[in-house]
Design a protein around this motif. Structure first.
Motif, PDB file in Angstrom:
ATOM      1  N   PRO A 293     -25.638 -14.751  10.721  1.00 32.88           N
ATOM      2  CA  PRO A 293     -25.452 -14.526   9.278  1.00 32.88           C
ATOM      3  C   PRO A 293     -26.669 -13.923   8.609  1.00 32.88           C
ATOM      4  CG  PRO A 293     -24.703 -16.720   9.921  1.00 32.88           C
ATOM      5  CD  PRO A 293     -25.435 -16.161  11.092  1.00 32.88           C
ATOM      6  N   ASP A 294     -27.865 -14.325   9.027  1.00 39.00           N
ATOM      7  CA  ASP A 294     -29.067 -13.832   8.351  1.00 39.00           C
ATOM      8  C   ASP A 294     -29.253 -12.340   8.563  1.00 39.00           C
ATOM      9  OD1 ASP A 294     -31.530 -14.262   6.881  1.00 39.00           O
ATOM     10  OD2 ASP A 294     -32.567 -13.912   8.767  1.00 39.00           O
ATOM     11  N   ALA A 295     -28.967 -11.864   9.765  1.00 41.03           N
ATOM     12  CA  ALA A 295     -29.195 -10.453  10.069  1.00 41.03           C
ATOM     13  C   ALA A 295     -28.042  -9.563   9.625  1.00 41.03           C
ATOM     14  CB  ALA A 295     -29.425 -10.283  11.572  1.00 41.03           C
ATOM     15  N   PHE A 296     -26.809 -10.073   9.705  1.00 41.31           N
ATOM     16  CA  PHE A 296     -25.659  -9.193   9.506  1.00 41.31           C
ATOM     17  C   PHE A 296     -24.709  -9.637   8.390  1.00 41.31           C
ATOM     18  CE2 PHE A 296     -26.854  -8.815  14.020  1.00 41.31           C
ATOM     19  CZ  PHE A 296     -27.088  -7.447  14.089  1.00 41.31           C
ATOM     20  N   GLY A 297     -24.975 -10.804   7.788  1.00 39.03           N
ATOM     21  CA  GLY A 297     -24.040 -11.297   6.788  1.00 39.03           C
ATOM     22  C   GLY A 297     -23.826 -10.349   5.630  1.00 39.03           C
ATOM     23  N   HIS A 298     -24.883  -9.674   5.195  1.00 39.44           N
ATOM     24  CA  HIS A 298     -24.790  -8.798   4.036  1.00 39.44           C
ATOM     25  C   HIS A 298     -23.953  -7.555   4.302  1.00 39.44           C
ATOM     26  CE1 HIS A 298     -28.195  -7.256   6.411  1.00 39.44           C
ATOM     27  NE2 HIS A 298     -27.812  -6.071   5.957  1.00 39.44           N
ATOM     28  N   ARG A 299     -23.750  -7.202   5.561  1.00 38.08           N
ATOM     29  CA  ARG A 299     -23.070  -5.950   5.869  1.00 38.08           C
ATOM     30  C   ARG A 299     -21.574  -6.020   5.577  1.00 38.08           C
ATOM     31  NH1 ARG A 299     -25.399  -3.211  11.400  1.00 38.08           N
ATOM     32  NH2 ARG A 299     -27.621  -3.328  10.916  1.00 38.08           N
ATOM     33  N   VAL A 300     -21.001  -7.216   5.621  1.00 39.17           N
ATOM     34  CA  VAL A 300     -19.549  -7.309   5.457  1.00 39.17           C
ATOM     35  C   VAL A 300     -19.127  -6.772   4.102  1.00 39.17           C
ATOM     36  CG1 VAL A 300     -17.556  -8.855   5.463  1.00 39.17           C
ATOM     37  CG2 VAL A 300     -19.480  -9.296   7.007  1.00 39.17           C
ATOM     38  N   ALA A 301     -19.841  -7.166   3.051  1.00 39.05           N
ATOM     39  CA  ALA A 301     -19.477  -6.708   1.707  1.00 39.05           C
ATOM     40  C   ALA A 301     -19.579  -5.193   1.599  1.00 39.05           C
ATOM     41  CB  ALA A 301     -20.366  -7.379   0.665  1.00 39.05           C
ATOM     42  N   ALA A 302     -20.624  -4.615   2.197  1.00 34.75           N
ATOM     43  CA  ALA A 302     -20.784  -3.162   2.122  1.00 34.75           C
ATOM     44  C   ALA A 302     -19.663  -2.440   2.854  1.00 34.75           C
ATOM     45  CB  ALA A 302     -22.144  -2.767   2.693  1.00 34.75           C
ATOM     46  N   MET A 303     -19.384  -2.881   4.081  1.00 36.67           N
ATOM     47  CA  MET A 303     -18.311  -2.245   4.852  1.00 36.67           C
ATOM     48  C   MET A 303     -16.957  -2.456   4.184  1.00 36.67           C
ATOM     49  SD  MET A 303     -19.507  -0.699   7.553  1.00 36.67           S
ATOM     50  CE  MET A 303     -20.915  -0.658   8.653  1.00 36.67           C
ATOM     51  N   LEU A 304     -16.732  -3.656   3.679  1.00 38.48           N
ATOM     52  CA  LEU A 304     -15.449  -3.958   3.056  1.00 38.48           C
ATOM     53  C   LEU A 304     -15.268  -3.156   1.776  1.00 38.48           C
ATOM     54  CD1 LEU A 304     -12.982  -5.767   3.485  1.00 38.48           C
ATOM     55  CD2 LEU A 304     -14.125  -7.534   2.147  1.00 38.48           C
ATOM     56  N   GLY A 305     -16.355  -2.953   1.020  1.00 46.75           N
ATOM     57  CA  GLY A 305     -16.259  -2.152  -0.195  1.00 46.75           C
ATOM     58  C   GLY A 305     -15.862  -0.723   0.100  1.00 46.75           C
ATOM     59  N   THR A 306     -16.457  -0.143   1.154  1.00 42.66           N
ATOM     60  CA  THR A 306     -16.091   1.223   1.548  1.00 42.66           C
ATOM     61  C   THR A 306     -14.649   1.268   2.020  1.00 42.66           C
ATOM     62  OG1 THR A 306     -18.375   1.656   2.205  1.00 42.66           O
ATOM     63  CG2 THR A 306     -16.696   3.129   3.067  1.00 42.66           C
ATOM     64  N   HIS A 307     -14.259   0.281   2.793  1.00 45.68           N
ATOM     65  CA  HIS A 307     -12.873   0.214   3.287  1.00 45.68           C
ATOM     66  C   HIS A 307     -11.899   0.108   2.113  1.00 45.68           C
ATOM     67  CE1 HIS A 307      -9.617  -0.499   6.032  1.00 45.68           C
ATOM     68  NE2 HIS A 307      -9.431  -1.746   5.640  1.00 45.68           N
ATOM     69  N   ALA A 308     -12.232  -0.678   1.122  1.00 42.68           N
ATOM     70  CA  ALA A 308     -11.362  -0.823  -0.046  1.00 42.68           C
ATOM     71  C   ALA A 308     -11.159   0.515  -0.745  1.00 42.68           C
ATOM     72  CB  ALA A 308     -11.963  -1.839  -1.009  1.00 42.68           C
ATOM     73  N   ALA A 309     -12.243   1.257  -0.923  1.00 42.29           N
ATOM     74  CA  ALA A 309     -12.140   2.565  -1.580  1.00 42.29           C
ATOM     75  C   ALA A 309     -11.271   3.515  -0.771  1.00 42.29           C
ATOM     76  CB  ALA A 309     -13.531   3.150  -1.776  1.00 42.29           C
ATOM     77  N   GLN A 310     -11.383   3.440   0.557  1.00 44.93           N
ATOM     78  CA  GLN A 310     -10.577   4.319   1.396  1.00 44.93           C
ATOM     79  C   GLN A 310      -9.100   3.952   1.327  1.00 44.93           C
ATOM     80  OE1 GLN A 310     -12.805   3.549   4.909  1.00 44.93           O
ATOM     81  NE2 GLN A 310     -14.331   5.128   4.499  1.00 44.93           N
ATOM     82  N   LEU A 311      -8.795   2.671   1.336  1.00 46.07           N
ATOM     83  CA  LEU A 311      -7.403   2.240   1.196  1.00 46.07           C
ATOM     84  C   LEU A 311      -6.817   2.717  -0.131  1.00 46.07           C
ATOM     85  CD1 LEU A 311      -7.739  -1.413   2.545  1.00 46.07           C
ATOM     86  CD2 LEU A 311      -6.408   0.423   3.624  1.00 46.07           C
ATOM     87  N   PHE A 312      -7.580   2.576  -1.182  1.00 42.54           N
ATOM     88  CA  PHE A 312      -7.091   2.980  -2.500  1.00 42.54           C
ATOM     89  C   PHE A 312      -6.877   4.497  -2.549  1.00 42.54           C
ATOM     90  CE2 PHE A 312      -7.153   3.732  -7.037  1.00 42.54           C
ATOM     91  CZ  PHE A 312      -6.510   2.614  -7.567  1.00 42.54           C
ATOM     92  N   THR A 313      -7.793   5.234  -1.923  1.00 42.05           N
ATOM     93  CA  THR A 313      -7.715   6.700  -1.952  1.00 42.05           C
ATOM     94  C   THR A 313      -6.455   7.216  -1.272  1.00 42.05           C
ATOM     95  OG1 THR A 313     -10.126   6.889  -2.012  1.00 42.05           O
ATOM     96  CG2 THR A 313      -8.908   8.827  -1.281  1.00 42.05           C
ATOM     97  N   VAL A 314      -6.029   6.550  -0.202  1.00 40.53           N
ATOM     98  CA  VAL A 314      -4.834   7.016   0.517  1.00 40.53           C
ATOM     99  C   VAL A 314      -3.555   6.452  -0.080  1.00 40.53           C
ATOM    100  CG1 VAL A 314      -6.162   7.272   2.632  1.00 40.53           C
ATOM    101  CG2 VAL A 314      -4.898   5.156   2.247  1.00 40.53           C
ATOM    102  N   GLY A 315      -3.663   5.784  -1.221  1.00 39.71           N
ATOM    103  CA  GLY A 315      -2.472   5.315  -1.921  1.00 39.71           C
ATOM    104  C   GLY A 315      -2.085   3.885  -1.644  1.00 39.71           C
ATOM    105  N   ARG A 316      -2.834   3.182  -0.805  1.00 45.92           N
ATOM    106  CA  ARG A 316      -2.528   1.764  -0.548  1.00 45.92           C
ATOM    107  C   ARG A 316      -3.272   0.927  -1.593  1.00 45.92           C
ATOM    108  NH1 ARG A 316      -3.523   1.023   5.826  1.00 45.92           N
ATOM    109  NH2 ARG A 316      -3.284  -1.174   5.182  1.00 45.92           N
ATOM    110  N   HIS A 317      -2.769   1.012  -2.827  1.00 48.76           N
ATOM    111  CA  HIS A 317      -3.500   0.458  -3.959  1.00 48.76           C
ATOM    112  C   HIS A 317      -3.646  -1.050  -3.887  1.00 48.76           C
ATOM    113  CE1 HIS A 317      -2.261   4.281  -6.372  1.00 48.76           C
ATOM    114  NE2 HIS A 317      -3.283   4.488  -5.559  1.00 48.76           N
ATOM    115  N   ASP A 318      -2.586  -1.758  -3.547  1.00 51.78           N
ATOM    116  CA  ASP A 318      -2.676  -3.219  -3.506  1.00 51.78           C
ATOM    117  C   ASP A 318      -3.656  -3.682  -2.433  1.00 51.78           C
ATOM    118  OD1 ASP A 318      -0.858  -3.379  -5.555  1.00 51.78           O
ATOM    119  OD2 ASP A 318       0.872  -3.772  -4.257  1.00 51.78           O
TER     120      ASP A 318
END
Length: 1003
Positions: free
Chosen positions: A703-728
């Motif tokens: 968690p100390d080394a990699f815990g912060h990365r989940v939010a960053a990766m998930l935020g990018t993934h969220a934007a990509q889902l929204f961009t392709v029309g998977r809004h929910d």
């Protein structure tokens, strides 16, 4: 520094937060933009409590405040008799005995600095005794006279009882003073710069005072991220000639004579001031004080600067002797001298800690009596602190030197001091908390007194880790000691962590420079020479000394290139790794073509080696460089191949979490490139989802080394889902990303994690707005506005603009107005602070302000604030007129007509407004018809890439000037591989198009 080849630093990630090990708690004021509300409950279970109003506190759960904010007070009151008891008090800058003078040019410079951008910082630096404190004090007095709120930040201080009201009221600005800034850990300064005190919509100035300039580049980078304009002010020698020195001496002498009651100051003659040693202001003040004191006592004063400290310290000892003889204190003078020596090394301590320190030294007398008697001579500056050190610092450094054996100066050395120094720094577990101060003061003393270097070397030879325990300031001071045994620095350097440490980086770079210079001078084999340059390049890079890093990395590449000719099997890998590192460095200096050349050579070399990890790193860098250079097919291909090689590296060693982390980062970068370039929605989501899944697994493993990365990766993934029309799906992922980022900030409230939270909040708020879910958009903005304020910059502006849009959509215009006003003010500051050497940046800043003013005017009209609306609409017209003048393209002309239409409407000039609207519509029809048809005919748009570039140019042309030659070059790049005649004709045609587009508005 061993012979093992280090891995290169990680490739540039499109989003890469950092790490921090500290775990502070944060307390802040609640409030809103519309109507600030300050409420604070301060409860103490033991001792006393402290709070601030109008600012943040940063508090370690187990160590108290990171820093204390205090409204600046004037000099403490002190009567002449008390000051004269110990002449050192007359030199203490806190009492301002000597009137300020001689730094009028620097004071004028700082005064003019008060004007200008909303947030700015200045690093004032010079050697000890150069007059920094008095200059800053005079400047603070001047700012206060002008009505400014002046606040001081004290590192790790124990606050006075009660709270500090730091609300600015009607003050035109806020001045924050940070003394000893080079001794603060960078992470602590980063928290300070995130304080809400500096990010309110008002002018703020941060003045940092330091001896060294080494930690400034890295700190400057942090400040720049906060949107601060930065600069430094070096204080050179003030008395440059003998006449100047006599003036400084005379001014100080007159002030001292007044305190001593000597009626005829002119009778106190100066020593010869044209010799060496009189370059510092403090030395001249000491000369004046010694001359006045000697005249008052009827003795002959010494004339050599090396003897002034001994004279003044003898006067301290005389005072201790008198107190002991009068039975005002029970401690004998020799024991008091040892107690004062100890206090210089430890600094002020809690009563309990001081008792333990003095008890461990075996001094005669009970520690409580020693502490009480010491406080009579050196009253504590803070409550609940004792062992206040001698001031000024330079005199304290001389006390250490004169007390340690090995010098020929007058003033007897004490054979007890070497053992005491070793005893103070000895430890069974963790080094003592004062180790950093002790090493720093010994090192500072050793720069002028060579024999102190022996005591310093003895301590560090016994325990090199003491230097690291002292932090970056101790390492930096250590690197500046002339003649220090190189073996000591070698021993310290071998303990440096492989991964970067934000609080040690500046000191690590300083020591590495010294070590590398010594090793290169003494002669090493070519392989070690190349490795030394490579190591120094990496360590200079992390403290933002990019150009110096480039120089050493180029030397490393040059060295390895020669070695490859002799032994390709051994040195091809190191050459490739350093070529990749050089590409990274050149990318940071905008030398993208050279960077691409270096990274392509690295890739070619690594393809012939069994090293999938380093090949993957180089391919990842090539993907980013290709994207920067608009070679987008290559960017995608390189990113895909980087992922493939990361998979090979992981397969060979699946237990290496760093390899798994590299794969996750490569997947995230590939997904980002695919989304940005619109290269396959399904493949984009697959790569992004895998990056998120792998990041979750890594976070569970470490968690100390990699815990912060989940939010960053998930935020990018969220934007990509929204961009392709998977809004929910996008909204659900964005909600989780915000929650995870918020948890990370609570645990580690550092700059990069705050940035990740701010980005995720802005993204989620934008999704809600796109879906017209206004209440949810408002809720997320209100909930996180304070956190985003800490980050500041464009993300804060985006949230404020989003709040304006959301409240307006909800029909709550009155509530929207303060947000709109602050957004406009921040964008105005962006225009003011834009780099004038970058016309594109200036044009983009003006365009963004003009667009926000459109919304602001509409809001003002709805609220019937016609006068303000007319002024704002006029400002918008002026911005577009400047854009047309500087950029001169059709899009700017259209927007100017629309701005004029708005201004005419607000003014009630309906006929003029209609005419402007018609002209805008006519030109819009022209641009709609002109661009796609002409580009299609010229380029035969049958390929996706030229089509995308041609259509994207319709939006780019609204921001960036594109002269004819630039257009020709642009088309030639698109038509690479086509016939030269066809490419040239296409370029000429586009040049004609841009000439036609550079229309001027009518009227």
């Amino acid at each position: 520094m061993g012979a093992e080849q280090h891995r290169p630093r990680p490739q540039q990630a499109l989003r890469r937060p950092g790490r921090q090990r500290h775990h502070p708690r944060r307390h802040r004021r609640p409030g809103s933009v519309n109507e600030p509300l300050f409420q604070q409950t301060v409860q103490a279970e033991a001792g006393f409590a402290y709070g601030v109003i109008g600012a943040d506190l940063h508090v370690f759960q187990d160590a108290g405040p990171v820093y204390t904010l205090l409204e600046r007070a004037g000099p403490p009151a002190a009567d002449a008799a008390w000051l004269l008891e110990q002449p050192s008090r007359l030199l203490d800058a806190r009492y301002e005995v000597v009137a300020f003078g001689g730094r009028e040019a620097e004071l004028a410079d700082l005064t003019s600095w008060l004007e200008g951008p909303q947030l700015a910082a200045r690093w004032v630096h010079g050697p000890g005794g150069q007059g920094k404190t008095r200059l800053v004090s005079a400047f603070a007095d001047l700012a206060a006279e002008r009505g400014w709120k002046v606040v001081t930040a004290v590192h790790r201080a124990v606050p006075s009882p009660g709270s500090q009201d730091l609300l600015p009221g009607a003050a035109p600005g806020l001045l924050l003073i940070v003394d000893y800034a080079d001794r603060w850990p960078l992470s602590h300064l980063s928290w300070l710069f995130a304080n809400a005190l500096l990010h309110a919509p008002r002018t703020a100035r941060v003045l940092l005072v330091a001896r060294s300039v080494r930690s400034w580049p890295a700190l400057r980078a942090v400040l720049t991220e906060h949107g601060a304009r930065t600069g430094d002010l070096p204080l050179g020698p003030l008395p440059r000639t003998a006449i100047d020195r006599e003036r400084v001496f005379a001014a100080a002498r007159d002030c001292f004579c007044e305190r001593y009651g000597l009626a005829v100051p002119d009778e106190v003659a100066p020593p010869r001031l044209d010799g060496p040693g009189f370059e510092l202001v403090l030395t001249l003040h000491m000369a004046a004080l010694v001359a006045v004191d000697a005249r008052a006592r009827g003795v002959s004063p010494p004339g050599d600067p090396s003897e002034f400290s001994a004279y003044l310290l003898d006067r301290e000892r005389r005072h201790w002797t008198e107190l002991h003889g009068n039975q005002a204190m029970s401690t004998p003078p020799q024991v008091m001298a040892r107690t004062v020596f100890t206090a210089v090394l430890t600094g002020a301590q809690s009563y309990e800690a001081a008792t333990g320190v003095l008890g461990g030294l075996g001094l005669p007398g009970h520690p409580h009596e020693l502490i009480d008697d010491h406080a009579v001579c050196y009253p504590p500056a803070e409550p609940d602190r004792v062992l206040e050190p001698l001031y000024p610092d330079r005199l304290a450094e001389d006390l250490l030197a004169l007390a340690l054996p090995g010098h020929a100066a007058s003033g007897g050395a004490d054979p007890w001091t070497p053992g005491a120094t070793a005893g103070l720094l000895a430890h069974d577990g963790d080094p003592p908390a004062y180790a950093g101060r002790a090493i720093t003061f010994l090192a500072s003393s050793a720069t002028r007194w060579p024999h102190v270097g022996k005591s310093l070397a003895d301590a560090l030879s016994a325990d090199p880790a003491l230097a690291l325990a002292g932090g970056g300031a101790a390492l930096t001071a250590l690197a500046e000691v002339p003649g220090l045994d190189p073996a000591v620095l070698d021993a310290v350097e071998r303990l440096f962590p492989e991964r970067r440490n934000i609080d040690l980086d500046a000191g690590i770079a300083a020591v590495t420079e010294r070590v590398v210079a010594h090793r290169l001078a003494t002669g090493v084999d070519p392989a070690m020479r190349a490795e030394l340059h490579a190591t120094l390049a990496r360590r200079l890079l992390v403290v933002d000394r990019t150009q110096d890093a480039v120089t050493h990395e180029e030397r490393a590449v040059e060295g390895y290139r020669a070695l490859v000719e002799e032994d390709p099997a051994r040195f091809t890998g190191p050459l490739a790794i350093n070529l990749n590192n050089l590409a990274n460095l050149l990318l940071g200096t905008d030398r993208n073509e050279e960077a691409m050349s270096a990274v392509e050579e690295a890739v070619d070399l690594l393809r012939g080696l069994d090293d999938p990890f380093n090949l993957a790193m180089a391919l990842g860098n090539r993907a980013i460089l290709a994207f920067q250079l608009d070679r987008n097919d290559e960017a995608i291909e390189s990113a895909q191949e980087a992922v493939q090689n990361h998979r090979l590296a992981v397969a060979a060693d699946p237990d290496d979490l760093d390899l798994q982390g590299g794969l996750a980062m490569a997947l995230g970068n590939l997904a980002y490139l695919r989304m940005t370039l619109k290269r396959g929605e399904e493949q984009t989501i697959e790569a992004s989802q895998e990056a998120v899944t792998l990041s979750r697994w890594l976070a569970e493993a470490d968690p100390d080394a990699f815990g912060h990365r989940v939010a960053a990766m998930l935020g990018t993934h969220a934007a990509q889902l929204f961009t392709v029309g998977r809004h929910d799906d996008g909204v659900r992922a964005a909600i989780e990303a915000v929650a995870l980022a918020r948890e990370t900030v609570v645990r580690h409230p550092i700059r990069s994690f705050q940035s990740a939270l701010a980005r995720n909040v802005v993204s989620l708020m934008g999704m809600y707005q796109r879906l017209e879910r206004w209440e949810e958009a408002l809720a997320i903005g209100q909930e996180h506005l304070v956190a985003v304020r800490d980050f500041g910059g464009p993300l804060l502006t985006n949230v404020l603009a989003g709040m304006t849009t959301t409240l307006t959509a909800l029909g709550r215009q009155e509530e929207a107005l303060p947000y709109a006003r602050e957004t406009v003010e921040r964008l105005r500051a962006t225009v003011t602070e834009a780099d004038p050497s970058d016309p594109n940046a200036e044009a983009a800043a003006r365009l963004e302000l003009a667009q926000m003013l459109n919304q602001f005017v509409t809001l003002l009209v709805a609220l019937r604030r016609r006068k303000e609306a007319v002024a704002a609409a006029g400002e918008r017209v002026a911005l577009y007129e400047r854009l047309v003048q500087d950029v001169g393209v059709l899009r700017a002309v259209i927007d100017l007509h629309l701005a004029r239409e708005q201004l005419a409407s607000v003014q009630g000039k309906r006929r003029r407004a209609a005419a402007e609207a018609r002209e805008a519509a006519r030109l819009q029809e022209q641009i709609d018809n002109m661009f796609p048809n002409l580009f299609a005919n010229l380029l035969g748009l049958g390929q996706d890439e030229p089509r995308r570039r041609a259509m994207d140019l319709r939006t780019k042309v609204g921001l960036v000037a594109a002269p004819a030659l630039g257009a020709v070059a642009f088309v030639l790049s698109l038509t690479a591989g086509r016939g030269s005649l066809e490419a040239t004709l296409s370029g000429v045609a586009v040049a004609v198009l841009f000439w036609l587009a550079r229309l001027r508005p009518r009227g």
